[in-house]
Design a protein around this motif. Sequence first.
Motif, PDB file in Angstrom:
ATOM      1  N   ILE A 112       0.840  -1.214   0.000  1.00 46.26           N
ATOM      2  CA  ILE A 112       0.000   0.000   0.000  1.00 46.26           C
ATOM      3  C   ILE A 112       0.866   1.251   0.000  1.00 46.26           C
ATOM      4  CG2 ILE A 112      -1.635   1.335   1.388  1.00 46.26           C
ATOM      5  CD1 ILE A 112      -2.859  -1.361   2.222  1.00 46.26           C
ATOM      6  N   TYR A 113       1.924   1.252   0.811  1.00 49.02           N
ATOM      7  CA  TYR A 113       2.809   2.423   0.844  1.00 49.02           C
ATOM      8  C   TYR A 113       3.561   2.587  -0.471  1.00 49.02           C
ATOM      9  CZ  TYR A 113       1.895   2.668   5.855  1.00 49.02           C
ATOM     10  OH  TYR A 113       1.291   2.779   7.083  1.00 49.02           O
ATOM     11  N   LEU A 114       3.916   1.494  -1.119  1.00 49.61           N
ATOM     12  CA  LEU A 114       4.582   1.601  -2.416  1.00 49.61           C
ATOM     13  C   LEU A 114       3.656   2.186  -3.477  1.00 49.61           C
ATOM     14  CD1 LEU A 114       6.781  -1.593  -2.880  1.00 49.61           C
ATOM     15  CD2 LEU A 114       7.523   0.741  -2.468  1.00 49.61           C
ATOM     16  N   VAL A 115       2.384   1.815  -3.424  1.00 56.02           N
ATOM     17  CA  VAL A 115       1.424   2.345  -4.396  1.00 56.02           C
ATOM     18  C   VAL A 115       1.258   3.854  -4.220  1.00 56.02           C
ATOM     19  CG1 VAL A 115      -1.022   2.313  -5.049  1.00 56.02           C
ATOM     20  CG2 VAL A 115       0.209   0.172  -4.737  1.00 56.02           C
ATOM     21  N   THR A 116       1.284   4.314  -2.984  1.00 58.89           N
ATOM     22  CA  THR A 116       1.086   5.746  -2.703  1.00 58.89           C
ATOM     23  C   THR A 116       2.398   6.486  -2.474  1.00 58.89           C
ATOM     24  OG1 THR A 116       0.829   5.312  -0.341  1.00 58.89           O
ATOM     25  CG2 THR A 116      -1.170   5.294  -1.685  1.00 58.89           C
ATOM     26  N   LEU A 117       3.511   5.861  -2.787  1.00 54.60           N
ATOM     27  CA  LEU A 117       4.832   6.423  -2.501  1.00 54.60           C
ATOM     28  C   LEU A 117       5.083   7.729  -3.254  1.00 54.60           C
ATOM     29  CD1 LEU A 117       7.437   5.503  -0.942  1.00 54.60           C
ATOM     30  CD2 LEU A 117       8.283   4.733  -3.141  1.00 54.60           C
ATOM     31  N   ASN A 118       5.716   8.656  -2.584  1.00 59.82           N
ATOM     32  CA  ASN A 118       6.136   9.888  -3.232  1.00 59.82           C
ATOM     33  C   ASN A 118       7.429   9.587  -3.997  1.00 59.82           C
ATOM     34  OD1 ASN A 118       6.889  12.422  -3.971  1.00 59.82           O
ATOM     35  ND2 ASN A 118       6.391  13.349  -2.004  1.00 59.82           N
ATOM     36  N   HIS A 119       7.472   9.889  -5.276  1.00 56.36           N
ATOM     37  CA  HIS A 119       8.613   9.509  -6.111  1.00 56.36           C
ATOM     38  C   HIS A 119       9.691  10.577  -6.226  1.00 56.36           C
ATOM     39  CE1 HIS A 119       6.867   5.742  -7.497  1.00 56.36           C
ATOM     40  NE2 HIS A 119       5.712   6.377  -7.515  1.00 56.36           N
ATOM     41  N   TRP A 120       9.481  11.728  -5.623  1.00 55.65           N
ATOM     42  CA  TRP A 120      10.470  12.781  -5.755  1.00 55.65           C
ATOM     43  C   TRP A 120      10.617  13.527  -4.442  1.00 55.65           C
ATOM     44  CZ3 TRP A 120      14.524  13.042  -8.260  1.00 55.65           C
ATOM     45  CH2 TRP A 120      15.183  14.228  -8.575  1.00 55.65           C
ATOM     46  N   LEU A 121      11.156  14.712  -4.468  1.00 52.16           N
ATOM     47  CA  LEU A 121      11.429  15.481  -3.267  1.00 52.16           C
ATOM     48  C   LEU A 121      10.161  16.138  -2.713  1.00 52.16           C
ATOM     49  CD1 LEU A 121      14.688  17.256  -4.416  1.00 52.16           C
ATOM     50  CD2 LEU A 121      14.503  15.344  -2.848  1.00 52.16           C
ATOM     51  N   THR A 122      10.110  16.210  -1.381  1.00 51.04           N
ATOM     52  CA  THR A 122       9.056  16.946  -0.686  1.00 51.04           C
ATOM     53  C   THR A 122       9.725  17.800   0.387  1.00 51.04           C
ATOM     54  OG1 THR A 122       8.737  15.254   1.000  1.00 51.04           O
ATOM     55  CG2 THR A 122       7.417  15.057  -1.010  1.00 51.04           C
ATOM     56  N   LEU A 123       8.940  18.585   1.077  1.00 52.50           N
ATOM     57  CA  LEU A 123       9.509  19.383   2.170  1.00 52.50           C
ATOM     58  C   LEU A 123      10.036  18.489   3.284  1.00 52.50           C
ATOM     59  CD1 LEU A 123       6.937  22.315   2.396  1.00 52.50           C
ATOM     60  CD2 LEU A 123       9.245  22.365   1.449  1.00 52.50           C
ATOM     61  N   ASN A 124       9.442  17.298   3.453  1.00 53.79           N
ATOM     62  CA  ASN A 124       9.888  16.375   4.501  1.00 53.79           C
ATOM     63  C   ASN A 124      11.245  15.760   4.200  1.00 53.79           C
ATOM     64  OD1 ASN A 124       7.667  16.714   6.104  1.00 53.79           O
ATOM     65  ND2 ASN A 124       6.634  14.859   5.429  1.00 53.79           N
ATOM     66  N   ASN A 125      11.510  15.435   2.937  1.00 60.38           N
ATOM     67  CA  ASN A 125      12.716  14.656   2.660  1.00 60.38           C
ATOM     68  C   ASN A 125      13.814  15.412   1.922  1.00 60.38           C
ATOM     69  OD1 ASN A 125      11.743  14.814   0.042  1.00 60.38           O
ATOM     70  ND2 ASN A 125      11.675  12.614  -0.289  1.00 60.38           N
ATOM     71  N   VAL A 126      13.621  16.699   1.674  1.00 61.53           N
ATOM     72  CA  VAL A 126      14.629  17.420   0.885  1.00 61.53           C
ATOM     73  C   VAL A 126      15.961  17.527   1.634  1.00 61.53           C
ATOM     74  CG1 VAL A 126      13.963  19.759   1.612  1.00 61.53           C
ATOM     75  CG2 VAL A 126      14.981  19.395  -0.636  1.00 61.53           C
ATOM     76  N   SER A 127      15.914  17.724   2.932  1.00 59.68           N
ATOM     77  CA  SER A 127      17.155  17.843   3.712  1.00 59.68           C
ATOM     78  C   SER A 127      17.925  16.518   3.726  1.00 59.68           C
ATOM     79  CB  SER A 127      16.828  18.279   5.130  1.00 59.68           C
ATOM     80  OG  SER A 127      17.978  18.254   5.928  1.00 59.68           O
ATOM     81  N   LEU A 128      17.211  15.424   3.991  1.00 58.18           N
ATOM     82  CA  LEU A 128      17.869  14.114   4.027  1.00 58.18           C
ATOM     83  C   LEU A 128      18.378  13.715   2.652  1.00 58.18           C
ATOM     84  CD1 LEU A 128      18.608  11.587   5.654  1.00 58.18           C
ATOM     85  CD2 LEU A 128      16.317  10.714   5.166  1.00 58.18           C
ATOM     86  N   ALA A 129      17.574  13.942   1.633  1.00 57.76           N
ATOM     87  CA  ALA A 129      17.997  13.586   0.270  1.00 57.76           C
ATOM     88  C   ALA A 129      19.211  14.403  -0.154  1.00 57.76           C
ATOM     89  CB  ALA A 129      16.840  13.800  -0.704  1.00 57.76           C
ATOM     90  N   ALA A 130      19.275  15.664   0.244  1.00 54.11           N
ATOM     91  CA  ALA A 130      20.426  16.504  -0.105  1.00 54.11           C
ATOM     92  C   ALA A 130      21.698  15.978   0.548  1.00 54.11           C
ATOM     93  CB  ALA A 130      20.168  17.943   0.314  1.00 54.11           C
ATOM     94  N   LYS A 131      21.595  15.537   1.802  1.00 51.30           N
ATOM     95  CA  LYS A 131      22.776  15.005   2.484  1.00 51.30           C
ATOM     96  C   LYS A 131      23.226  13.681   1.864  1.00 51.30           C
ATOM     97  CE  LYS A 131      22.043  17.262   6.854  1.00 51.30           C
ATOM     98  NZ  LYS A 131      21.695  17.166   8.253  1.00 51.30           N
ATOM     99  N   VAL A 132      22.269  12.808   1.577  1.00 48.02           N
ATOM    100  CA  VAL A 132      22.618  11.496   1.037  1.00 48.02           C
ATOM    101  C   VAL A 132      23.164  11.610  -0.383  1.00 48.02           C
ATOM    102  CG1 VAL A 132      21.675   9.255   0.365  1.00 48.02           C
ATOM    103  CG2 VAL A 132      21.010  10.271   2.528  1.00 48.02           C
ATOM    104  N   ALA A 133      22.595  12.506  -1.180  1.00 41.85           N
ATOM    105  CA  ALA A 133      23.032  12.658  -2.574  1.00 41.85           C
ATOM    106  C   ALA A 133      24.326  13.455  -2.692  1.00 41.85           C
ATOM    107  CB  ALA A 133      21.935  13.322  -3.397  1.00 41.85           C
TER     108      ALA A 133
END
Length: 200
Positions: A33-54
């Motif tokens: 269910i979470y995979l079906v509704t998964l956000n595929h790109w950046l959001t305000l929640n994950n932009v900081s973490l994604a920037a650090k990891v990338a």
Amino acid sequence: MFSRVVTTEASPSKRRFAQDVLPWLIAVSAFVIYLVTLNHWLTLNNVSLAAKVAGWDWQPTVVQPALFLATLPFRCLPASWVPLALNTGTALCAALILALLARSVSLLPRDRFPDQRRLANNEQSLLLLPNAWVPPLLAALACGLQTTFWENAISASGEMLDVLLFAYIIRCLLEYRLEKKPSWLDRAALAGGVAMANNW
């Protein structure tokens, strides 16, 4: 006059289903269910973490060592894949949280009230009725479909790792109550230390 004896004890297979099989069914269903509704790109929640990891953030990571280690494999991916990979990993964490929650609810003692003591007529005070699967399922549904949990499950913010560690500690304590093996307390202490180092 003959009276019919009603037994409240479920068969071992039904007990094992509520404690062992049902949590994994819940985890797989929630992950899908979470995979079906998964956000595929950046959001305000994950932009900081994604920037650090990338590698887009030049500041070194000096906090949340468990999150740093958990996201270490994602650093090998191309930068454009990082948001989707992090969100998928977070969905997996959320599904594991629901499995731990279902297992923990099935291990809760059921002898706190007189009616519960009558129904839970075993030394471990577990619910042994044929419908013992209902409380774990309702708990997983209440948590998994809650808006804030869902938002954090489909967009990586790092908070799901903290909740996963907390859920594992609770499960270890309930397993210790059941089996009395000190290894469960050792695991709880280790997970507690990791959780405190990650987010005090």
